[in-house]
Design a protein around this motif. Structure first.
Motif, PDB file in Angstrom:
ATOM      1  N   TRP A 186       0.842  -1.198   0.000  1.00  3.71           N
ATOM      2  CA  TRP A 186       0.000   0.000   0.000  1.00  3.71           C
ATOM      3  C   TRP A 186       0.876   1.246   0.000  1.00  3.71           C
ATOM      4  N   THR A 203       0.918   4.219  -2.748  1.00  3.18           N
ATOM      5  CA  THR A 203       0.635   5.585  -2.317  1.00  3.18           C
ATOM      6  C   THR A 203       1.750   6.527  -2.740  1.00  3.18           C
ATOM      7  N   LYS A 217       1.316   7.338  -6.352  1.00  5.13           N
ATOM      8  CA  LYS A 217       0.133   8.163  -6.593  1.00  5.13           C
ATOM      9  C   LYS A 217       0.359   9.608  -6.147  1.00  5.13           C
ATOM     10  N   VAL A 218       0.881   9.772  -4.951  1.00  3.28           N
ATOM     11  CA  VAL A 218       1.059  11.101  -4.379  1.00  3.28           C
ATOM     12  C   VAL A 218       2.150  11.882  -5.103  1.00  3.28           C
TER      13      VAL A 218
END
Length: 163
Positions: A139, A143, A146-147
């Motif tokens: 995860w 993340t 994505k961020v």
């Protein structure tokens, strides 16, 4: 009965002559960021995108100190950093990095505020657990991508880097 079979993964140095010519004729790779230490940077030690670095050693011999300094050097070069320490709480990690950035054991409040303001655009901390499950790390990796739009360097003070 055993039969000798030539291994296909062994190659003569002579087979790499063209590769070496290309290596030495290519432009210098300046992607990523430097370590921040002149001698290492002169030797072209860089932290490039999609590379995985691991740091191992005996407890108490400076691995976290070195990685903390590399994180600070990355921020100085406007790189984004995620610290996922599985060994020490965020308070301890940031406290040690603050001492490194300040160059003193107990920086005054105003100086700490200036350092926090300097760090803020580029440093994040993963502060879920000291012993995450594999699904937590997966995860975390998703993340990060994505961020950051794939530009974030993820550093784990627990001896593992996820660029």
């Amino acid at each position: 009965e055993a039969v000798w079979k030539e291994p296909t993964s062994l190659r003569s140095v002579m087979e790499f002559e063209d590769d070496l010519d290309q290596y030495f004729s290519a432009d210098e790779d300046t992607s990523g960021f430097g370590s921040g230490w002149q001698k290492l940077d002169e030797e072209d030690i860089r932290f490039r995108p999609n590379e995985l670095w691991g740091v191992a050693g005996i407890n108490g011999h400076g691995k976290s100190l070195m990685l903390g300094q590399i994180c600070l050097n990355a921020v100085e070069q406007d790189q984004k950093v995620l610290i996922a320490s599985m060994e020490m709480p965020a308070r301890a990690t940031l406290g040690r990095m603050m001492k490194q950035a300040a160059g003193v054991g107990t920086p005054p409040k105003a100086y700490r505020k200036a350092i926090i303001d300097w760090m803020a655009p580029n440093i994040w901390l993963f502060v879920d657990k000291l012993t995450p499950k594999p699904k937590d790390l997966i995860w975390l990796g998703r993340t990060i991508m994505k961020v950051s739009g794939n530009s974030l360097r993820c550093w784990s003070i627990s001896r593992c880097l996820f660029p």
